[in-house]
Design a protein around this motif. Structure first.
Motif, PDB file in Angstrom:
ATOM      1  N   LYS A   1     -26.004  63.908 114.720  1.00  0.00           N
ATOM      2  CA  LYS A   1     -25.781  63.077 115.896  1.00  0.00           C
ATOM      3  C   LYS A   1     -24.299  62.739 116.024  1.00  0.00           C
ATOM      4  O   LYS A   1     -23.658  62.341 115.055  1.00  0.00           O
ATOM      5  CB  LYS A   1     -26.603  61.790 115.781  1.00  0.00           C
ATOM      6  CG  LYS A   1     -26.497  60.887 116.999  1.00  0.00           C
ATOM      7  CD  LYS A   1     -27.395  59.662 116.846  1.00  0.00           C
ATOM      8  CE  LYS A   1     -27.297  58.767 118.074  1.00  0.00           C
ATOM      9  NZ  LYS A   1     -28.185  57.577 117.947  1.00  0.00           N
ATOM     10  N   LEU A   2     -23.761  62.926 117.230  1.00  0.00           N
ATOM     11  CA  LEU A   2     -22.350  62.640 117.446  1.00  0.00           C
ATOM     12  C   LEU A   2     -22.109  61.132 117.435  1.00  0.00           C
ATOM     13  O   LEU A   2     -22.820  60.374 118.092  1.00  0.00           O
ATOM     14  CB  LEU A   2     -21.881  63.233 118.778  1.00  0.00           C
ATOM     15  CG  LEU A   2     -21.875  64.761 118.878  1.00  0.00           C
ATOM     16  CD1 LEU A   2     -21.442  65.194 120.267  1.00  0.00           C
ATOM     17  CD2 LEU A   2     -20.965  65.371 117.826  1.00  0.00           C
ATOM     18  N   ARG A   3     -21.114  60.719 116.691  1.00  0.00           N
ATOM     19  CA  ARG A   3     -20.712  59.318 116.642  1.00  0.00           C
ATOM     20  C   ARG A   3     -19.423  59.161 117.441  1.00  0.00           C
ATOM     21  O   ARG A   3     -18.493  59.952 117.288  1.00  0.00           O
ATOM     22  CB  ARG A   3     -20.480  58.876 115.195  1.00  0.00           C
ATOM     23  CG  ARG A   3     -21.679  59.111 114.287  1.00  0.00           C
ATOM     24  CD  ARG A   3     -22.863  58.239 114.669  1.00  0.00           C
ATOM     25  NE  ARG A   3     -23.991  58.428 113.762  1.00  0.00           N
ATOM     26  CZ  ARG A   3     -25.150  57.785 113.860  1.00  0.00           C
ATOM     27  NH1 ARG A   3     -25.327  56.906 114.833  1.00  0.00           N
ATOM     28  NH2 ARG A   3     -26.121  58.015 113.000  1.00  0.00           N
ATOM     29  N   VAL A   4     -19.366  58.151 118.285  1.00  0.00           N
ATOM     30  CA  VAL A   4     -18.204  57.947 119.147  1.00  0.00           C
ATOM     31  C   VAL A   4     -17.327  56.844 118.570  1.00  0.00           C
ATOM     32  O   VAL A   4     -17.792  55.730 118.320  1.00  0.00           O
ATOM     33  CB  VAL A   4     -18.637  57.588 120.582  1.00  0.00           C
ATOM     34  CG1 VAL A   4     -17.415  57.336 121.458  1.00  0.00           C
ATOM     35  CG2 VAL A   4     -19.489  58.710 121.171  1.00  0.00           C
ATOM     36  N   VAL A   5     -16.069  57.166 118.337  1.00  0.00           N
ATOM     37  CA  VAL A   5     -15.091  56.200 117.841  1.00  0.00           C
ATOM     38  C   VAL A   5     -13.837  56.321 118.706  1.00  0.00           C
ATOM     39  O   VAL A   5     -13.708  57.247 119.513  1.00  0.00           O
ATOM     40  CB  VAL A   5     -14.732  56.449 116.360  1.00  0.00           C
ATOM     41  CG1 VAL A   5     -15.945  56.262 115.473  1.00  0.00           C
ATOM     42  CG2 VAL A   5     -14.144  57.848 116.172  1.00  0.00           C
ATOM     43  N   THR A   6     -12.918  55.378 118.549  1.00  0.00           N
ATOM     44  CA  THR A   6     -11.651  55.456 119.267  1.00  0.00           C
ATOM     45  C   THR A   6     -10.504  55.589 118.276  1.00  0.00           C
ATOM     46  O   THR A   6     -10.521  54.989 117.200  1.00  0.00           O
ATOM     47  CB  THR A   6     -11.414  54.218 120.148  1.00  0.00           C
ATOM     48  OG1 THR A   6     -11.517  53.036 119.348  1.00  0.00           O
ATOM     49  CG2 THR A   6     -12.421  54.159 121.277  1.00  0.00           C
ATOM     50  N   TYR A   7      -9.540  56.397 118.641  1.00  0.00           N
ATOM     51  CA  TYR A   7      -8.323  56.576 117.865  1.00  0.00           C
ATOM     52  C   TYR A   7      -7.147  56.135 118.733  1.00  0.00           C
ATOM     53  O   TYR A   7      -7.063  56.518 119.902  1.00  0.00           O
ATOM     54  CB  TYR A   7      -8.112  58.051 117.514  1.00  0.00           C
ATOM     55  CG  TYR A   7      -8.895  58.574 116.337  1.00  0.00           C
ATOM     56  CD1 TYR A   7      -8.264  59.313 115.344  1.00  0.00           C
ATOM     57  CD2 TYR A   7     -10.266  58.372 116.210  1.00  0.00           C
ATOM     58  CE1 TYR A   7      -8.967  59.826 114.268  1.00  0.00           C
ATOM     59  CE2 TYR A   7     -10.984  58.875 115.142  1.00  0.00           C
ATOM     60  CZ  TYR A   7     -10.325  59.600 114.169  1.00  0.00           C
ATOM     61  OH  TYR A   7     -11.023  60.104 113.107  1.00  0.00           O
ATOM     62  N   CYS A   8      -6.242  55.353 118.174  1.00  0.00           N
ATOM     63  CA  CYS A   8      -5.017  55.001 118.885  1.00  0.00           C
ATOM     64  C   CYS A   8      -3.839  55.639 118.156  1.00  0.00           C
ATOM     65  O   CYS A   8      -3.564  55.316 117.004  1.00  0.00           O
ATOM     66  CB  CYS A   8      -4.830  53.491 118.966  1.00  0.00           C
ATOM     67  SG  CYS A   8      -3.370  53.028 119.930  1.00  0.00           S
ATOM     68  N   TYR A   9      -3.171  56.569 118.825  1.00  0.00           N
ATOM     69  CA  TYR A   9      -2.021  57.265 118.251  1.00  0.00           C
ATOM     70  C   TYR A   9      -0.741  56.603 118.761  1.00  0.00           C
ATOM     71  O   TYR A   9      -0.440  56.666 119.950  1.00  0.00           O
ATOM     72  CB  TYR A   9      -2.013  58.737 118.672  1.00  0.00           C
ATOM     73  CG  TYR A   9      -3.233  59.531 118.259  1.00  0.00           C
ATOM     74  CD1 TYR A   9      -3.222  60.318 117.114  1.00  0.00           C
ATOM     75  CD2 TYR A   9      -4.392  59.516 119.042  1.00  0.00           C
ATOM     76  CE1 TYR A   9      -4.331  61.068 116.749  1.00  0.00           C
ATOM     77  CE2 TYR A   9      -5.506  60.262 118.679  1.00  0.00           C
ATOM     78  CZ  TYR A   9      -5.468  61.035 117.535  1.00  0.00           C
ATOM     79  OH  TYR A   9      -6.569  61.778 117.183  1.00  0.00           O
ATOM     80  N   GLY A  10       0.011  55.970 117.875  1.00  0.00           N
ATOM     81  CA  GLY A  10       1.287  55.389 118.266  1.00  0.00           C
ATOM     82  C   GLY A  10       2.322  56.468 118.520  1.00  0.00           C
ATOM     83  O   GLY A  10       2.258  57.564 117.946  1.00  0.00           O
ATOM     84  N   ASP A  11       3.298  56.179 119.378  1.00  0.00           N
ATOM     85  CA  ASP A  11       4.300  57.195 119.701  1.00  0.00           C
ATOM     86  C   ASP A  11       5.247  57.456 118.533  1.00  0.00           C
ATOM     87  O   ASP A  11       5.988  58.439 118.542  1.00  0.00           O
ATOM     88  CB  ASP A  11       5.096  56.794 120.946  1.00  0.00           C
ATOM     89  CG  ASP A  11       5.774  55.455 120.789  1.00  0.00           C
ATOM     90  OD1 ASP A  11       5.130  54.437 121.073  1.00  0.00           O
ATOM     91  OD2 ASP A  11       6.946  55.433 120.367  1.00  0.00           O
TER      92      ASP A  11
END
Length: 271
Positions: free
Chosen positions: A108-118
């Motif tokens: 099952k696909l799990r949805v997460v968020t990634y924040c990539y700083g510049d």
């Protein structure tokens, strides 16, 4: 869909992809991390700042890669890279033939968020183990969450008959999703901004990942990457840093690995 031309890809004619489980200790040590801050994330061999265990190296002769930047990537056929960019307002799916061949890694696909700083690439990756690309048996989807997202994903394909590794830099337009099919060569650490990631949460499946850091053959140092259209790599509006006032980063990493082991052991007990 449009076809890619030779001008759209960067060809690496001399390379060695060394899996982590084949990387000898003395060779691994030669690629260790020396930067004081980055060492908080790593062990004495400089290899523990990877999400996946036991990463390897991609050894090339170039010190810097200038990748062609693919404008309007949703208009192109990326199937030879085992990827595609699809609009969010239309139905889409993964390559079911590939999925059926690798059922062991599909969960099952799990949805997460990634924040990539510049500053992530310059201040951390290039001072640490470097930029990485990988391939794995599980599927993945990457979606920008707002219009300020920028950067690009590295996609790769091996041309066996020519002993060639071809790379391309692909932005993900807002309103679209990049589909990464089974065993697609890709790297997402060059993105900037907030992205939604959909992939397996099963740690056994995640261990199918074959991740390699880009290293120069002659200096053993990190290989830099830029694109032919750097102005398209927008700066992120936020700088986020995961910190703890009670534990060092190395201790946090140890706790993370301990938790993963407990989860895997628990799953084994249930079988």
């Amino acid at each position: 869909l449009l076809s890619l031309t030779s001008n759209d890809v960067y060809g690496i004619t001399s390379y060695e992809w060394i899996r982590g489980d084949l990387l000898q200790p003395d060779l691994r040590a030669s690629y260790s991390v020396a930067h004081e801050i980055a060492q908080q994330f790593v062990d004495e061999n400089g290899q523990k700042d990877s999400l996946f265990d036991n990463p390897g190296v991609l050894v090339i002769e170039e010190e810097q890669l200038l990748l062609p930047y693919l404008e309007d990537p949703h208009l192109y056929d990326l199937s030879s890279f085992r990827a595609k960019i699809v609009p969010n307002d239309e139905p889409w799916g993964f390559d079911q033939e590939l999925v059926s061949q690798h059922k062991h890694a599909q969960h099952k696909l799990r949805v997460v968020t990634y924040c990539y700083g510049d500053k992530y690439v310059d201040d951390y990756l290039m001072n640490g183990s470097g930029i990485f690309i990988e391939r794995h048996d599980f599927i993945q989807a990457i979606t920008p969450m707002n219009e300020t997202c920028g950067g690009f994903v590295i996609l790769g394909r091996e041309v066996k008959e020519n002993d060639l590794l071809e790379l391309i830099s692909v932005p993900i337009p807002f309103g679209y999703t990049l589909i990464v099919d089974v065993q697609a060569i890709h790297g997402d650490s060059t993105l900037t901004g907030m992205y939604q990631m959909a992939m397996t949460g099963n740690h056994r499946a995640m261990r199918t990942a074959d991740s390699v850091f880009l290293k120069n053959k002659f200096t053993t140092r990190n290989v830099g990457i830029s694109t032919t259209q750097n102005q398209h790599c927008r700066r992120n509006s936020e700088d986020l840093l995961l910190t703890s006032t009670r534990k060092t980063l190395a201790e946090l990493h140890f706790d993370d690995n301990t938790l993963k082991t407990k989860i895997i052991d628990g799953l084994s007990t249930l079988k």
